[in-house]
Design a protein around this motif. Structure first.
Motif, mmCIF file in Angstrom:
data_model
loop_
_atom_site.group_PDB
_atom_site.id
_atom_site.type_symbol
_atom_site.label_atom_id
_atom_site.label_comp_id
_atom_site.label_asym_id
_atom_site.label_seq_id
_atom_site.Cartn_x
_atom_site.Cartn_y
_atom_site.Cartn_z
ATOM 1 N N ASP A 284 41.759 -37.006 31.345
ATOM 2 C CA ASP A 284 42.457 -36.310 30.272
ATOM 3 C C ASP A 284 43.944 -36.178 30.568
ATOM 4 O O ASP A 284 44.798 -36.412 29.719
ATOM 5 N N PHE A 285 44.251 -35.791 31.787
ATOM 6 C CA PHE A 285 45.655 -35.591 32.180
ATOM 7 C C PHE A 285 46.410 -36.916 32.061
ATOM 8 O O PHE A 285 47.508 -36.976 31.502
ATOM 9 N N THR A 286 45.786 -37.980 32.607
ATOM 10 C CA THR A 286 46.447 -39.289 32.587
ATOM 11 C C THR A 286 46.703 -39.753 31.161
ATOM 12 O O THR A 286 47.798 -40.208 30.820
ATOM 13 N N SER A 287 45.678 -39.598 30.341
ATOM 14 C CA SER A 287 45.844 -40.075 28.971
ATOM 15 C C SER A 287 46.864 -39.232 28.220
ATOM 16 O O SER A 287 47.681 -39.755 27.457
ATOM 17 N N ALA A 288 46.868 -37.933 28.472
ATOM 18 C CA ALA A 288 47.843 -37.061 27.799
ATOM 19 C C ALA A 288 49.267 -37.404 28.215
ATOM 20 O O ALA A 288 50.177 -37.482 27.384
ATOM 21 N N SER A 289 49.468 -37.604 29.503
ATOM 22 C CA SER A 289 50.839 -37.869 29.957
ATOM 23 C C SER A 289 51.343 -39.211 29.439
ATOM 24 O O SER A 289 52.523 -39.357 29.129
ATOM 25 N N SER A 290 50.448 -40.166 29.291
ATOM 26 C CA SER A 290 50.902 -41.470 28.799
ATOM 27 C C SER A 290 51.339 -41.389 27.351
ATOM 28 O O SER A 290 52.060 -42.258 26.859
#
Lengths: 731, 107
Positions: A29-35
């Protein structure tokens, strides 16, 4: 700001977790949000500034990440402190530790110095038994050690424990006094403790045991045995002097250091026993730093300097000097000007001066202050007679006056002691703390005026009627005393400004002009005190009183002459620099935004708050920068003042240490007079060169033909310009 | 703290989602095996993460494990021995996104 503040409040209300709470994987979730964020977009709290962000250490960058292990490298250093060593290797490690320890005293952190020793690291490692640390990871030493190697370990361990205790005690001493973190010294322990369970005398005993076993052992050559013994002895002496707190073994340490220095070539290097990799295990919020390298000879020299500084500190605080506050003040300045003493030496001097409410625990600070007041303004006056302070009858004027004086001393004691304490700091800090003290002393002077008014109502000795003229002369003792010190630190603040090079070349003229004003104010005050004391001497019947007045007057005369010399030299340099500005040899730098009013306020900031003396206005400074007379006439004025200064210097040379109150600092007195004489000559030379050039080229503007080279200072406080004709451009 | 669901909807939602983590304690595992535990202060679209009050955790080495086992045996213990991770304070750090393998949040 609403979100950030509510976040902060939530955080404050939470109990700390210490990592004990459960964790939830949010990687996807974090990775996808930051991208999904835009390029360059930051998600951050408003309270977190970019300024702070810049200080963050970048992980995996070898220059910043102290825990980074390059591929192929090992996390731990390979060398095992439990491995056996030859005696010559033990010798080398002990010497290397001496080098690192003195570098720590010089101001480098433990992480770059003592902590890089793998033996020390093992002893301080958190998994050790603090009460009885060893080089061995398991309970007993490895079975393959020979008897000699085992002795080697005992010696090295004793030495290391002694060293750790010395660092511990030195650190406590430095922290108990005034110092400036990172400027003078780094106290950071990096999450390690310095064997708190091992007491100083226990470490002492461990060293003694090692020395004993060394003495009894066979199979060691005489030279090596002697060398090892010298080092254990030095360590014992150093430890014992720090533990016992009163003894002075620093002279012994000097002789031990002498023999240690000469036996270093017996040592065999074991460079693997030291490594920067220890930093990977230290608590540090800084980037990795290189291990310090310092030559053996330089390290020994620094140790000698330290010992010598401490020996000097003891000598300078002896009663023969401290019984006269004027001598003691000179003594502290002499210490400060011995190169730049290291933090430990400074702390030891402060300890001698301030511990136990007195100098060397004997001369109480209040007595010191009262003596200072008596010597400076009330020589021979019954007001400062110790017996007056014993009178209990409350209506007796002596009782009244004593209580008034005591009340004033209570207010003055802290700033008074600062006069000594601040001089124990590094040079830049001396100047800065003096500038901070100026308004405090000025306020104290205002209070002193009130006390003096009450004193003169009760004391008859503060008014004398001159026999010849019938004129009544009064003394305001406490006001004069406070003003004396206030003007003195104002003067010192300006002069230390010259020393620490805060004035640009185009400002020197005006600052010397201001120094001249200050110096004249000082002379005026000293003259007033001198006049009153002379009257007191004339009007007394008591022989003791007359004698005390006489010695005081001799001292006032030397103070007056020294102030006059300062006035004359300042005048000379003021006029010379004004000429150099007028002839365009010194040109001010282009200042697009700085107006001269702003420059005035910036330079004069520490002095502008003074209410009890006149402070020059901006216009006065501007007028001081004008060249009104001819070059010849000005040069003649300069020569005249130099001549007068030289004559006064010759007079000062004739004084005895008692007359000039420089007991204990005779060498410094002579040296300073010599420096001032040389300064006079240098100013005369520069002046004559300027005069000659002006005559030769017959013009007023000399920028094309003369240049001002970086000056040579014969005395730190007098900046003499060096003039040279510009060499013609050939070809 | 992060009650927002569907984090990967719109960019605004993504931003709000990440904002909800600010000042929370994160556990960041990186490619060389270390773990960093600290308060989230800042992140960007490359997943670079700034942590405050950070502690670095490191797995014990082979040597540490062997030593712990030997000590355990010597003191007469039997069965398995527990070896803690090494931990030290490192302060304010930025962990580059490219080295991050796992992100966990406390609470």
């Amino acid at each position: 700001m609403g979100d950030a503040t509510s976040r902060l409040r939530q955080e404050a209300e939470q109990t700390p977790s210490y990592g004990g709470r459960g964790v939830r994987d949010t990687t996807e979730d974090f990775t996808s949000a930051s991208s999904q964020l835009q390029s360059g977009q930051l998600v951050k709290d408003e309270f977190f500034t970019l300024f702070e962000a810049v200080g963050a250490l970048e992980i995996m960058d070898p220059k910043m990440d102290s825990g980074y292990v390059a591929p192929g490298d090992t996390f731990d250093a390979e060398f095992d402190p439990a491995s056996g060593l030859d005696m010559t290797e033990v010798l080398w490690i002990m010497d290397q530790l001496l080098c690192l320890e003195i570098s720590w005293h010089d101001g480098y952190p433990l992480s770059q110095t003592v902590f890089t020793s793998l033996h020390i690291d093992r002893l301080l490692s958190p998994d050790q038994e603090n009460r009885d640390p060893t080089f061995y990871r398991l309970a007993r030493p490895p079975s393959n050690l020979s008897e000699t190697q085992s002795l080697g370990h005992q010696i090295l361990r004793a030495y290391c424990i002694g060293l750790i205790k010395c660092c511990n005690l030195a650190l406590l001493l430095i922290q108990s006094q005034n110092y400036y973190e990172e400027e003078d010294f780094v106290t950071h322990l990096f999450g390690r403790e310095l064997l708190p369970q091992v007491k100083g005398d226990q470490a002492s005993w461990i060293l003694q045991e090692a020395q004993k076993r060394l003495g009894e052992a066979s199979g060691i050559s005489q030279d090596v045995r002697r060398a090892l013994d010298d080092r254990l002895k030095f360590r014992s002496e150093y430890l014992n002097t720090l533990v016992e707190d009163g003894s002075n073994r620093w002279e012994d340490m000097k002789s031990s250091m002498d023999s240690i220095q000469s036996s270093h070539d017996l040592a065999r290097p074991v460079t693997d026993a030291f490594s920067e990799k220890v930093q990977r295990q230290l608590a540090t919020s800084t980037p990795p730093r290189p291990m310090l390298q310092i030559s053996w000879d330089l390290a020994c020299r620094k140790w000698m300097d330290l010992c010598q500084d401490v020996v000097l500190a003891h000598r300078l605080t002896e009663f023969s000097i401290s019984s006269s506050p004027a001598c003691l003040q000179r003594a502290v300045w002499a210490f400060a000007y011995r190169g730049e003493p290291c933090a430990l030496a400074r702390a030891l001097l402060q300890d001698l001066l301030f511990n136990n409410g007195g100098v060397r625990g004997e001369l109480s600070h209040y007595d010191l202050l009262l003596t200072d007041i008596r010597d400076l303004v009330l020589a021979g006056d019954p007001l400062t007679d110790p017996e007056s302070f014993q009178v209990e009858v409350t209506s007796d004027p002596r009782h009244i006056c004593s209580r008034l004086i005591e009340g004033f001393m209570d207010k003055a004691i802290d700033e008074y002691l600062n006069l000594y304490r601040m001089v124990c700091q590094n040079r830049c800090r001396i100047r800065r703390t003096f500038t901070q003290a100026i308004p405090i002393l000025d306020a104290l002077e205002s209070e002193a005026q009130q006390v003096d008014a009450k004193l003169s109502a009760a004391a008859s000795s503060l008014k004398i009627q001159k026999k010849k003229t019938g004129r009544i002369v009064t003394l305001e003792p406490l006001t004069s005393w406070t003003k004396f010190y206030k003007l003195r630190i104002m003067t010192w603040a300006v002069q230390l400004g010259f020393e620490t090079e805060i004035y640009l070349p185009d400002e020197l003229g005006k600052m010397y002009w201001y120094l001249m004003q200050l110096s004249r104010q000082r002379s005026q005050l000293i003259g007033d005190i001198d006049e009153y004391t002379s009257l007191r001497k004339q009007h007394t019947q008591e022989k003791n009183t007359a004698a005390e007045c006489l010695t005081a007057i001799q001292w006032y005369q030397s103070l007056y002459d020294y102030a006059t010399i300062t006035t004359l030299l300042s005048l000379a340099l003021w006029k010379l620099y004004t000429l150099l500005a007028h002839t365009n040899i010194i040109i001010p730098p282009k200042r697009d935004f700085a107006k001269s009013q702003l420059l005035y306020e910036a330079r004069m900031k520490p002095f502008l708050s003074v209410v009890n003396d006149s402070v020059p206005r901006h216009q006065d400074f501007e007028d001081a920068g004008l060249q009104t007379d001819s070059i010849e006439s000005t040069c003649k004025d300069i020569d005249g003042s130099l001549k007068a200064a030289k004559s006064l210097l010759a007079g000062l040379k004739k004084l005895t240490p008692e007359q000039g109150r420089f007991v204990g600092t005779e060498d410094e007195w002579k040296k300073e007079i010599k420096q001032l004489e040389t300064t006079c000559v240098a100013i005369a030379v520069a002046t004559s060169q300027l005069l000659m050039a002006s005559g030769k080229y017959g013009q007023d503007k000399l920028e094309g033909v003369m240049e001002c080279r970086p000056e040579k200072r014969y005395h730190d406080w007098w900046v003499v310009p060096m003039l040279k004709e510009k060499t013609a451009i050939t070809k | 703290m992060s009650a927002i669901s569907n984090p990967t909807g719109t960019p605004a939602q993504a931003s709000a989602y990440l904002t909800s983590f600010l000042n929370n304690t994160l556990h960041i595992h990186i490619s060389d095996g270390r773990m960093f535990v600290g308060q989230l202060k800042c992140t960007d679209n490359e997943r670079n993460i700034i942590l405050a009050m950070t502690h670095e955790h490191r797995q014990p080495s082979q040597r540490d494990i062997r030593l712990a086992a030997e000590k355990h045996e010597q003191s007469g213990g039997s069965g398995n021995v527990k070896v803690d991770m090494k931990k030290r304070f490192v302060g304010l750090v930025v962990v580059p996104g490219k080295y991050i393998e796992k992100i966990e949040v406390e609470g």
